[in-house]
Scaffold this active site. Sequence first.
Site, PDB file in Angstrom:
ATOM      1  N   ASP A 167       0.845  -1.189   0.000  1.00 51.07           N
ATOM      2  CA  ASP A 167       0.000   0.000   0.000  1.00 51.07           C
ATOM      3  C   ASP A 167       0.891   1.254   0.000  1.00 51.07           C
ATOM      4  O   ASP A 167       1.753   1.381  -0.864  1.00 51.07           O
ATOM      5  CB  ASP A 167      -0.935  -0.082   1.219  1.00 51.07           C
ATOM      6  N   HIS A 334      -7.002  -7.245   0.413  1.00 48.75           N
ATOM      7  CA  HIS A 334      -5.902  -6.283   0.452  1.00 48.75           C
ATOM      8  C   HIS A 334      -4.925  -6.526   1.599  1.00 48.75           C
ATOM      9  O   HIS A 334      -3.717  -6.384   1.437  1.00 48.75           O
ATOM     10  CB  HIS A 334      -6.489  -4.878   0.550  1.00 48.75           C
TER      11      HIS A 334
END
Length: 363
Positions: A167, A334
């Site tokens: 990320d 994620h």
Amino acid sequence: MADQAHPSGDGFLGIRTLVLTDPISPQVPIPFEYRHESGCFHPKYANRVVFIFEQPRCWGGSHVFEGFRQSTEIVDGMEIAFVTGGSGPAILLLHGYPQNRFMWSRVAPLLARDFTVVCADLRGYGDSAKPPAGPDCEAYSFRAMARDQVLLMERLGHSRFMVAGHDRGGRVGHRMVRDWPDRIAAFAALDLVPTWRMYHSITRDLARTYWQWYFLPQPAPHPERMIGADPDYYFEHCLGSNGGTTLDAFDPAVLAEYRRCWNNPAMIHASCNDYRAGIGIDLQHDEDDQGKILQCPVLALWAGQGIMQTLFDIGAEWRSVADNVTTGTIAGGHFFLDHQPEASAEALATFFARNIQSADMDG
């Protein structure tokens, strides 16, 4: 941003207040109102965020990062919190939003069997420093964050190393490879595409899914105040909606560390500045690098059931900016590093081990 000490009293012991101002109009204080123990509003100190001196650090319980050294280093005036353990070629692991170094707590021990592992908090996050943003939020640019980490690794004796970032940490890693190519032997980008593509491939689905990319950069104190009204609700929503899972899928001790840090008003403000830099000065830096190809080996590893892979051909995006790209997926959403530590560690270890000799690194 001004730091003002106050005598103890009114139920606070050894408090200080941090006056946060609008970066556009510095003379206007940001009227935070927080009720959490790490950053509490008190009517006596209007428009100030009140912190307790020596906020206790939980370190996630005895089983988290067991055998690792927990510490901080001041690099170029910036305090960076980190853990390190293991032996062998050095790997730097960088977390994403809205997490901190504890994101790696189940992956790092597995990698430490063969590597020296450093897990660090980015500036603005976790227990690292949260400086004033400065013009254009330059202090929270990926360039500034990357420099912190390169200097930290140098301080720890690692002049050349490999880096993996998830990320926002992956975006810092990408900038690090561009600005410090002689230091980075290999780079793993975990569940992301380059920032330039995120802002230059806008579709209705992307804007609806990644709404935070447009909410968080709004001028202070708008997002800070909205998030600060109930930080746990906001950030837990982030973990659930972005990760496609429920909170009970996270290690409770690690989740407690996430909560401890995201309940700090200074972290909320700093993370918004991160995104303000992302939509501004970071794109300027990326524009300067258009057409330049990354020379180090790159691993593009993404969530097999994640949101990003529904919006982009992630492998193709990285092949457009790098010559030597390996791709792979990890089952789940994620936050697969929290939920699939063994598979994540295996993928990273395989990639880094393959590139040690060719990268002229010491084993």
